[in-house]
Design a protein around this motif. Structure first.
Motif, PDB file in Angstrom:
ATOM      1  N   LEU A 175       0.834  -1.213   0.000  1.00  0.00           N
ATOM      2  CA  LEU A 175       0.000   0.000   0.000  1.00  0.00           C
ATOM      3  C   LEU A 175       0.865   1.256   0.000  1.00  0.00           C
ATOM      4  O   LEU A 175       0.508   2.276  -0.593  1.00  0.00           O
ATOM      5  CB  LEU A 175      -0.927  -0.005   1.224  1.00  0.00           C
ATOM      6  CG  LEU A 175      -1.926  -1.166   1.256  1.00  0.00           C
ATOM      7  CD1 LEU A 175      -2.616  -1.240   2.617  1.00  0.00           C
ATOM      8  CD2 LEU A 175      -2.965  -0.999   0.153  1.00  0.00           C
ATOM      9  N   LYS A 176       2.030   1.170   0.677  1.00  0.00           N
ATOM     10  CA  LYS A 176       2.931   2.330   0.743  1.00  0.00           C
ATOM     11  C   LYS A 176       3.501   2.667  -0.624  1.00  0.00           C
ATOM     12  O   LYS A 176       3.564   3.833  -1.012  1.00  0.00           O
ATOM     13  CB  LYS A 176       4.101   2.038   1.701  1.00  0.00           C
ATOM     14  CG  LYS A 176       3.780   2.254   3.139  1.00  0.00           C
ATOM     15  CD  LYS A 176       5.026   2.108   3.987  1.00  0.00           C
ATOM     16  CE  LYS A 176       5.188   0.681   4.393  1.00  0.00           C
ATOM     17  NZ  LYS A 176       6.335   0.424   5.251  1.00  0.00           N
ATOM     18  N   ILE A 177       3.922   1.654  -1.352  1.00  0.00           N
ATOM     19  CA  ILE A 177       4.535   1.955  -2.654  1.00  0.00           C
ATOM     20  C   ILE A 177       3.471   2.441  -3.631  1.00  0.00           C
ATOM     21  O   ILE A 177       3.719   3.358  -4.426  1.00  0.00           O
ATOM     22  CB  ILE A 177       5.338   0.754  -3.224  1.00  0.00           C
ATOM     23  CG1 ILE A 177       6.241   1.210  -4.368  1.00  0.00           C
ATOM     24  CG2 ILE A 177       4.446  -0.377  -3.686  1.00  0.00           C
ATOM     25  CD1 ILE A 177       7.349   2.125  -3.980  1.00  0.00           C
ATOM     26  N   PHE A 181       3.772   5.998  -5.501  1.00  0.00           N
ATOM     27  CA  PHE A 181       3.639   6.190  -6.959  1.00  0.00           C
ATOM     28  C   PHE A 181       2.586   7.265  -7.238  1.00  0.00           C
ATOM     29  O   PHE A 181       2.749   8.120  -8.103  1.00  0.00           O
ATOM     30  CB  PHE A 181       3.237   4.884  -7.654  1.00  0.00           C
ATOM     31  CG  PHE A 181       4.304   3.807  -7.678  1.00  0.00           C
ATOM     32  CD1 PHE A 181       5.656   4.141  -7.641  1.00  0.00           C
ATOM     33  CD2 PHE A 181       3.953   2.461  -7.746  1.00  0.00           C
ATOM     34  CE1 PHE A 181       6.637   3.144  -7.671  1.00  0.00           C
ATOM     35  CE2 PHE A 181       4.928   1.460  -7.778  1.00  0.00           C
ATOM     36  CZ  PHE A 181       6.267   1.803  -7.736  1.00  0.00           C
ATOM     37  N   ASN A 182       1.518   7.203  -6.480  1.00  0.00           N
ATOM     38  CA  ASN A 182       0.461   8.210  -6.613  1.00  0.00           C
ATOM     39  C   ASN A 182       0.993   9.604  -6.287  1.00  0.00           C
ATOM     40  O   ASN A 182       0.727  10.577  -6.990  1.00  0.00           O
ATOM     41  CB  ASN A 182      -0.685   7.824  -5.675  1.00  0.00           C
ATOM     42  CG  ASN A 182      -1.719   8.911  -5.583  1.00  0.00           C
ATOM     43  OD1 ASN A 182      -2.518   9.068  -6.486  1.00  0.00           O
ATOM     44  ND2 ASN A 182      -1.687   9.689  -4.511  1.00  0.00           N
ATOM     45  N   LEU A 183       1.783   9.684  -5.221  1.00  0.00           N
ATOM     46  CA  LEU A 183       2.345  10.964  -4.783  1.00  0.00           C
ATOM     47  C   LEU A 183       3.258  11.551  -5.865  1.00  0.00           C
ATOM     48  O   LEU A 183       3.241  12.746  -6.146  1.00  0.00           O
ATOM     49  CB  LEU A 183       3.146  10.726  -3.493  1.00  0.00           C
ATOM     50  CG  LEU A 183       3.984  11.881  -2.954  1.00  0.00           C
ATOM     51  CD1 LEU A 183       3.085  13.009  -2.474  1.00  0.00           C
ATOM     52  CD2 LEU A 183       4.867  11.399  -1.803  1.00  0.00           C
ATOM     53  N   PRO A 188       6.395   2.721 -12.305  1.00  0.00           N
ATOM     54  CA  PRO A 188       7.176   2.008 -13.316  1.00  0.00           C
ATOM     55  C   PRO A 188       6.312   1.611 -14.515  1.00  0.00           C
ATOM     56  O   PRO A 188       5.183   1.143 -14.346  1.00  0.00           O
ATOM     57  CB  PRO A 188       7.680   0.777 -12.553  1.00  0.00           C
ATOM     58  CG  PRO A 188       7.728   1.226 -11.133  1.00  0.00           C
ATOM     59  CD  PRO A 188       6.543   2.141 -10.963  1.00  0.00           C
ATOM     60  N   ALA A 189       6.853   1.807 -15.697  1.00  0.00           N
ATOM     61  CA  ALA A 189       6.111   1.508 -16.926  1.00  0.00           C
ATOM     62  C   ALA A 189       6.597   0.171 -17.485  1.00  0.00           C
ATOM     63  O   ALA A 189       7.676  -0.305 -17.120  1.00  0.00           O
ATOM     64  CB  ALA A 189       6.353   2.629 -17.934  1.00  0.00           C
ATOM     65  N   PRO A 190       5.806  -0.433 -18.381  1.00  0.00           N
ATOM     66  CA  PRO A 190       6.229  -1.699 -18.979  1.00  0.00           C
ATOM     67  C   PRO A 190       7.634  -1.584 -19.572  1.00  0.00           C
ATOM     68  O   PRO A 190       7.937  -0.604 -20.259  1.00  0.00           O
ATOM     69  CB  PRO A 190       5.188  -1.940 -20.073  1.00  0.00           C
ATOM     70  CG  PRO A 190       3.975  -1.218 -19.583  1.00  0.00           C
ATOM     71  CD  PRO A 190       4.484  -0.016 -18.842  1.00  0.00           C
TER      72      PRO A 190
END
Ligand code: SAM
Length: 333
Positions: A175-177, A181-183, A188-190
């Motif tokens: 949940l933290k990561i 990412f939201n923040l 990470p993209a494909p």
């Protein structure tokens, strides 16, 4: 101004504000009343999740009384305003038993009354705000007691938010990561490469791998759940402090239970100075370290973040406990 933190962290928020010269006049679990008016609230606070700007204070005994006072405030402050698109209308409550229900009830009555007066405007009200850092205009009510609320037309959001869990995620760290990412407004993209230091049981690695990134998970401990045997995750049983990437990675993720200055000097500094990653999310556990002194170090203009990644967001996330999270990217070389 009302500054809201995670309940139990308001003293740290008060200390953070005091360092900026902002005095607190009232404190309760999860919120502070701060002597600050005007248009330039302190931005980029670590422990503040949101700031209600220039709030009015409302007291009434009954639900109808509260709703009526809120309606009056809305009508007075929106006289010259146009509502052409959905606008955020948020009723929230402090961590007091039953108060969230009270807020929801007043919300319902407020909206019903607003509908009678301005039905088109009421129909455009939505109970949501952006998940990313933003300053937003709308209608923001925060109940601190059954007969007392603060109400503001503007809110400053610092980017923390509750994230949805994934049944395959091997740990609550996942949940933290997701929140980090939201923040950052990026994930990470494909095809991107990710090095995850202190990866086990694999929540962060899993979050990157499920987006199609290629992950090196560095930890002596075992991976579990959706991270175990994931085709995009290579598990390396190595010491995180000794690991050197063969080539620069797109992402450094680091969630070590280690002394934060040790992580800062021996992971963050070399990784940023050598440009071994383009973006990073690093979680630092306070442990016995004074979190405010740690913040001073992190924010020092001559420090490694100030020099190498000046826009780094340093936050006490919704899903953080005795820890804080850095999310940033290096400017182009
Ligand atoms: C909080 S857990 C990481 C949780 C992980 N982010 C997740 O989402 O599941 C910390 C991990 O750091 C690892 N660790 C601590 N010191 C380490 C080191 N020097 N090298 C590699 N791993 C280390 C521990 O084995 C532990 O698994």
């Amino acid at each position: 101004m009302i500054a809201r933190s995670q309940p139990g962290y308001e003293d740290l928020l008060r200390g953070e504000l005091a360092r900026l010269g902002a005095a607190t006049t009232e404190s309760a679990p999860g919120w502070l009343r701060v002597l600050h008016t005007g248009d330039n609230p302190p931005s980029d606070l670590c422990f503040a999740h949101r700031l209600l700007l220039n709030p009015a204070e409302i007291y009434a005994i009954t639900v109808n009384g509260l709703a009526q006072d809120l309606l009056n405030f809305f009508l007075e402050t929106s006289r010259d305003e146009r509502f052409d698109a959905p606008w955020p209308c948020l009723f929230e409550a402090a961590a007091v038993d039953g108060l969230a229900r009270r807020a929801a009830t007043v919300d319902g009555v407020f909206l019903a009354q607003l509908k009678k007066r301005l039905s088109r405007v009421a129909r455009l009200a939505v109970p949501v705000v952006p998940g990313t850092p933003a300053r937003v205009r709308g209608f923001f009510v925060f109940f601190t007691d059954f007969g007392r609320a603060f109400v503001a037309r503007e809110i400053l959001l610092n980017g923390q938010r509750r994230m949805a869990d994934d049944p395959l995620a091997p740990s609550r760290s996942y949940l933290k990561i997701e929140e980090a990412f939201n923040l950052l407004g990026r994930a990470p993209a494909p095809g991107e490469t990710v090095i995850d230091l202190g990866a086990a049981p694999g929540g962060w690695s899993y979050a990157a791998a499920k987006r199609g990134a290629k992950v090196a998970a560095i930890d002596n401990g075992p991976l579990k759940g959706g991270a175990l045997g994931h085709p995009a995750i290579t598990h390396l049983r190595e010491d995180a402090f000794a690991h050197r990437p063969r080539q620069a990675a797109d992402w450094l993720l680091c969630d070590l239970v280690e002394e934060p200055h040790h992580v800062l000097e021996n992971i963050v500094r070399p990784w940023l100075e050598n440009r071994w990653c383009r973006r990073f999310v690093v979680n630092l556990k306070f442990g016995r370290v004074d979190p405010l002194a740690l913040l001073d170090t992190l924010r020092a203009p001559g420090g490694v973040l100030g020099k190498r990644a000046p826009g780094t967001r340093i936050r006490h996330l919704h899903h953080d406990r005795e820890e804080l999270t850095l999310a940033g990217e290096l400017p182009p070389a």
